[in-house]
Design a protein around this motif. Structure first.
Motif, PDB file in Angstrom:
ATOM      1  N   VAL A 119      20.733  -1.885 -22.152  1.00 28.21           N
ATOM      2  CA  VAL A 119      20.347  -2.415 -20.837  1.00 28.21           C
ATOM      3  C   VAL A 119      18.901  -2.069 -20.519  1.00 28.21           C
ATOM      4  O   VAL A 119      18.127  -2.926 -20.060  1.00 28.21           O
ATOM      5  CB  VAL A 119      21.281  -1.874 -19.740  1.00 28.21           C
ATOM      6  CG1 VAL A 119      20.702  -2.152 -18.348  1.00 28.21           C
ATOM      7  CG2 VAL A 119      22.663  -2.491 -19.860  1.00 28.21           C
ATOM      8  N   ILE A 120      18.513  -0.833 -20.763  1.00 34.35           N
ATOM      9  CA  ILE A 120      17.142  -0.417 -20.497  1.00 34.35           C
ATOM     10  C   ILE A 120      16.162  -1.220 -21.356  1.00 34.35           C
ATOM     11  O   ILE A 120      15.090  -1.625 -20.892  1.00 34.35           O
ATOM     12  CB  ILE A 120      16.977   1.103 -20.763  1.00 34.35           C
ATOM     13  CG1 ILE A 120      17.864   1.909 -19.812  1.00 34.35           C
ATOM     14  CG2 ILE A 120      15.516   1.521 -20.605  1.00 34.35           C
ATOM     15  CD1 ILE A 120      17.631   1.627 -18.349  1.00 34.35           C
ATOM     16  N   THR A 121      16.552  -1.480 -22.593  1.00 32.10           N
ATOM     17  CA  THR A 121      15.689  -2.266 -23.484  1.00 32.10           C
ATOM     18  C   THR A 121      15.598  -3.710 -23.022  1.00 32.10           C
ATOM     19  O   THR A 121      14.520  -4.322 -23.060  1.00 32.10           O
ATOM     20  CB  THR A 121      16.246  -2.214 -24.924  1.00 32.10           C
ATOM     21  OG1 THR A 121      16.377  -0.852 -25.330  1.00 32.10           O
ATOM     22  CG2 THR A 121      15.314  -2.937 -25.885  1.00 32.10           C
ATOM     23  N   ALA A 122      16.712  -4.266 -22.566  1.00 28.96           N
ATOM     24  CA  ALA A 122      16.755  -5.673 -22.160  1.00 28.96           C
ATOM     25  C   ALA A 122      16.114  -5.933 -20.810  1.00 28.96           C
ATOM     26  O   ALA A 122      15.888  -7.093 -20.445  1.00 28.96           O
ATOM     27  CB  ALA A 122      18.207  -6.147 -22.135  1.00 28.96           C
ATOM     28  N   THR A 123      15.811  -4.879 -20.065  1.00 25.13           N
ATOM     29  CA  THR A 123      15.249  -5.042 -18.707  1.00 25.13           C
ATOM     30  C   THR A 123      13.900  -4.345 -18.570  1.00 25.13           C
ATOM     31  O   THR A 123      13.590  -3.803 -17.511  1.00 25.13           O
ATOM     32  CB  THR A 123      16.219  -4.495 -17.651  1.00 25.13           C
ATOM     33  OG1 THR A 123      16.469  -3.106 -17.932  1.00 25.13           O
ATOM     34  CG2 THR A 123      17.533  -5.241 -17.653  1.00 25.13           C
TER      35      THR A 123
END
Length: 226
Positions: A130-134
């Motif tokens: 999630v952190i990577t995708a956002t």
């Protein structure tokens, strides 16, 4: 246009346990909510299940996913079949791209997901994905990210490191959370297991008294951008 919330969970029932009361509250306040469940959530439990029975159980669990989320008021659920408790056997980029695809179609403002400190490997990887995708780029829609706790996983880590700094009063939506969890017949356990209806209510009471409420859900604020 309604403001949107996206729950990104590793397994069926994580979304209810982690933020079911809060998301139901936000829906009542005018938000539009969606749930993304990455894993099939069952195949790690018994190596002896044959393929046909396993397929039937996965389909049964998916029906429970939709029933539980409908109770919460979630508008749409997205499910994928990454292997249960084996996200580390999957190319990380595939998980990131799955989240990105759903996120980019919805453009949510808020995401609720797992804690990086969770015991479960799938939960840890989901958080990281999630952190990577956002990543906070100029065109990124996500302005708030919160990590939730999942009973029978987060509290079993050592040393205990889930440190909530945000609390949502869920006194008016706790019953909806419990009703939604009741829809997960395959996941619910008997008290004193943490993933029991009584266990969920006790945890909500504990988090409530930490913040001066009767019942609450607690989160770690990961990022907020104004």
């Amino acid at each position: 246009m309604k403001r949107k919330v996206l729950i990104v969970a590793a397994h069926p029932d994580d979304e209810v346990l982690g933020c079911g009361g809060t998301v139901s509250r936000l829906i009542r306040e005018g938000y539009e909510a969606y749930t993304l469940i990455l894993g099939e959530g069952i195949t790690s439990r018994d190596k002896n299940r044959n393929r046909e029975n396993r397929k039937k159980e996965i389909n049964k669990l998916k029906k429970q996913i939709y029933k539980a989320n409908k109770i919460l008021g979630v508008k749409e659920v997205f499910t994928f079949d990454f292997p249960d408790n084996r996200f580390d056997s999957v190319d990380f980029i595939d998980i990131v791209k799955t989240i990105e695809e759903v996120k980019n179609n919805l453009n949510p403002e808020i995401i609720f997901t797992h804690s990086k400190s969770d015991l479960n490997i799938d939960h840890q990887i989901t958080y990281k994905a999630v952190i990577t995708a956002t990543r906070p780029m100029k065109e990124e829609s996500v302005k708030q990210i919160y990590s939730f706790e999942v009973l029978s996983s987060t509290e079993w880590n050592y040393p205990l490191s889930f440190s909530p700094n945000v609390y949502f009063d869920i006194e008016k939506t706790l019953e909806l959370k419990l009703k939604a969890m009741s829809a997960y017949e395959m996941e619910l356990r008997e008290y004193p297991h943490p993933r029991s209806l009584e266990g969920i209510k006790i945890k909500a009471g504990q988090r409530g008294i930490e913040a001066g409420f009767y019942y609450a859900e607690a989160f770690e604020l990961i990022r907020i951008i104004y």
